[in-house]
Design a protein around this motif. Sequence first.
Motif, PDB file in Angstrom:
ATOM      1  N   VAL A  31       0.807  -1.225   0.000  1.00  0.00           N
ATOM      2  CA  VAL A  31       0.000   0.000   0.000  1.00  0.00           C
ATOM      3  C   VAL A  31       0.843   1.279   0.000  1.00  0.00           C
ATOM      4  O   VAL A  31       0.315   2.365  -0.256  1.00  0.00           O
ATOM      5  N   LYS A  32       2.133   1.146   0.287  1.00  0.00           N
ATOM      6  CA  LYS A  32       2.962   2.352   0.450  1.00  0.00           C
ATOM      7  C   LYS A  32       2.974   3.235  -0.791  1.00  0.00           C
ATOM      8  O   LYS A  32       2.823   4.455  -0.713  1.00  0.00           O
ATOM      9  N   LYS A  33       3.190   2.611  -1.957  1.00  0.00           N
ATOM     10  CA  LYS A  33       3.324   3.398  -3.179  1.00  0.00           C
ATOM     11  C   LYS A  33       2.051   4.185  -3.461  1.00  0.00           C
ATOM     12  O   LYS A  33       2.107   5.366  -3.818  1.00  0.00           O
ATOM     13  N   GLN A  34       0.892   3.543  -3.274  1.00  0.00           N
ATOM     14  CA  GLN A  34      -0.363   4.239  -3.531  1.00  0.00           C
ATOM     15  C   GLN A  34      -0.557   5.397  -2.559  1.00  0.00           C
ATOM     16  O   GLN A  34      -0.966   6.484  -2.949  1.00  0.00           O
ATOM     17  N   ALA A  35      -0.237   5.171  -1.290  1.00  0.00           N
ATOM     18  CA  ALA A  35      -0.385   6.225  -0.289  1.00  0.00           C
ATOM     19  C   ALA A  35       0.505   7.422  -0.626  1.00  0.00           C
ATOM     20  O   ALA A  35       0.100   8.579  -0.481  1.00  0.00           O
ATOM     21  N   GLN A  36       1.719   7.124  -1.099  1.00  0.00           N
ATOM     22  CA  GLN A  36       2.641   8.202  -1.481  1.00  0.00           C
ATOM     23  C   GLN A  36       2.141   8.937  -2.722  1.00  0.00           C
ATOM     24  O   GLN A  36       2.242  10.167  -2.811  1.00  0.00           O
ATOM     25  N   GLN A  37       1.565   8.197  -3.681  1.00  0.00           N
ATOM     26  CA  GLN A  37       1.021   8.830  -4.876  1.00  0.00           C
ATOM     27  C   GLN A  37      -0.134   9.753  -4.539  1.00  0.00           C
ATOM     28  O   GLN A  37      -0.342  10.790  -5.175  1.00  0.00           O
ATOM     29  N   LEU A  38      -0.900   9.363  -3.502  1.00  0.00           N
ATOM     30  CA  LEU A  38      -2.019  10.189  -3.065  1.00  0.00           C
ATOM     31  C   LEU A  38      -1.567  11.401  -2.244  1.00  0.00           C
ATOM     32  O   LEU A  38      -2.373  12.280  -1.943  1.00  0.00           O
ATOM     33  N   GLY A  39      -0.294  11.417  -1.875  1.00  0.00           N
ATOM     34  CA  GLY A  39       0.229  12.549  -1.107  1.00  0.00           C
ATOM     35  C   GLY A  39      -0.267  12.594   0.320  1.00  0.00           C
ATOM     36  O   GLY A  39      -0.365  13.665   0.912  1.00  0.00           O
ATOM     37  N   LEU A  40      -0.542  11.437   0.897  1.00  0.00           N
ATOM     38  CA  LEU A  40      -1.060  11.389   2.262  1.00  0.00           C
ATOM     39  C   LEU A  40       0.020  11.692   3.288  1.00  0.00           C
ATOM     40  O   LEU A  40       1.169  11.279   3.138  1.00  0.00           O
ATOM     41  N   ASP A  41      -0.341  12.405   4.332  1.00  0.00           N
ATOM     42  CA  ASP A  41       0.599  12.711   5.398  1.00  0.00           C
ATOM     43  C   ASP A  41       1.031  11.426   6.092  1.00  0.00           C
ATOM     44  O   ASP A  41       0.231  10.514   6.304  1.00  0.00           O
ATOM     45  N   GLY A  42       2.316  11.381   6.494  1.00  0.00           N
ATOM     46  CA  GLY A  42       2.822  10.250   7.250  1.00  0.00           C
ATOM     47  C   GLY A  42       3.452   9.154   6.428  1.00  0.00           C
ATOM     48  O   GLY A  42       3.993   8.188   6.973  1.00  0.00           O
ATOM     49  N   TRP A  43       3.383   9.274   5.099  1.00  0.00           N
ATOM     50  CA  TRP A  43       3.922   8.229   4.222  1.00  0.00           C
ATOM     51  C   TRP A  43       5.198   8.682   3.494  1.00  0.00           C
ATOM     52  O   TRP A  43       5.746   7.975   2.699  1.00  0.00           O
TER      53      TRP A  43
END
Length: 442
Positions: free
Chosen positions: A430-442
């Motif tokens: 899930v890390k790559k998707q979270a980073q693509q979404l620009g979510l805080d904490g990732w």
Amino acid sequence: MSTSRRRIATLAVSSIAALSLGLTGCAVGEIGGDTDAGEGQTEITYLIGDSGGTALPFAEALTKKFNEMNPDIKAGVETQPAGTEGDNLIKTKLATGEMPDVFGYNSGSLFQAINPDQNLVPLTDEAWAKDLPEEFKVVVSTSKGLYGAPTGTTQAGGVVYNKKVYADLGLKVPTSWAEFKANNDKIKADGKVTPIEQTYGDTWTAQLFVLGDFANVAKKDPKWADEYTANKRKYVDQPALQSFDNQQDAFESGYFNKNFASAKYDDGIEAVATGTAAHYPMLSSAIAAINQNFKDNVNDIGFFALPAPDAADTQMTIWLPNAVYIPKTTEGAKLDAAKKFVAFINSPEGCAIQNEINTVTGPYVSTCELPADVPDMVKDVQKYLDDGQSSPALEFVSPIKGPNLSQITVEVGSGIKSGKEGAALYDEDVKKQAQQLGLDGW
């Protein structure tokens, strides 16, 4: 009013901050012949995702009835492809100002991704909006307003089971994982049917042990979804780890059909419908295939939530319906007509068409009521809602879903990986998707 005719009860939702990843809509083509407006008529177009099934017949029946009741308006239907292509087309049409007057699309996270405040007409003050439950309002709203009306019913994730097998063996619906195991042990010892059907020939079906268990995780840890979105919760830790551990446990206990690695969804439907398998972890939308292919067996089928370790935490996981929206490029007389059409979808006449053409897979979140002859399996889903024992799937309360969950759950369900190893892989996935979404904490 009987249980089968009640509208959706209040869902037990802990915290809905980030919203849903739903099914992506649908392919370019005008349907229904000449859509030119007659003299004095206002012409509007309804864009739908045509991924097969009842989507197009429903839209055509809906516009036909609407036109009959509103002779000053002529509504036509346009289709577009499913999946990623359809998702990209929605964004392109909104960005270029070429979106038809009304369109169907996802609720939840994908709705948020189309910049609703910038692109959509707010519908907060429409008369029908006050009748929507909060649980649906939040997945079609921003802080600036509500933008969508529901279309179709909810569906649940849990266990489809054969009631005849249960009756023959004197089994009761389990409320804890230990009770579920005891039922499966008894079925296995009897030796006549498969305890749990698995169909990894269609890899997406392997995800239900995890996706269908999320309401139990949320019950145990109400902040889990928010903390997961902020990278402060992991699947490799409890209570979420239980989902992967349960799948490992079921495999190691020898509950699965011998051909689990190659069996397909249709095989699973046949097995549970005909009673060659007792259980099939699946979405309640399975009732559509059962009704189509095994009509005589429809009321042999029941549904229960995937049991939590503790019966007090057992909840049913719910998927909320898609919605219809109006783009800001719809103006003047077309906007008035589009608002009438959106309201019509969940009017008594629109509800009648939904019940006639669409397969009911769960309760409604609109004023529509379930038909009196709804299958027993849908009544089982309704009861969890009425009893306040349900909450939304993770994809409605967090935007994070990794692309490889189906492959990982196939490995766990095949004994290739342990539950903990699968959970750790998914935490990485899930890390790559979270980073693509620009979510805080990732």
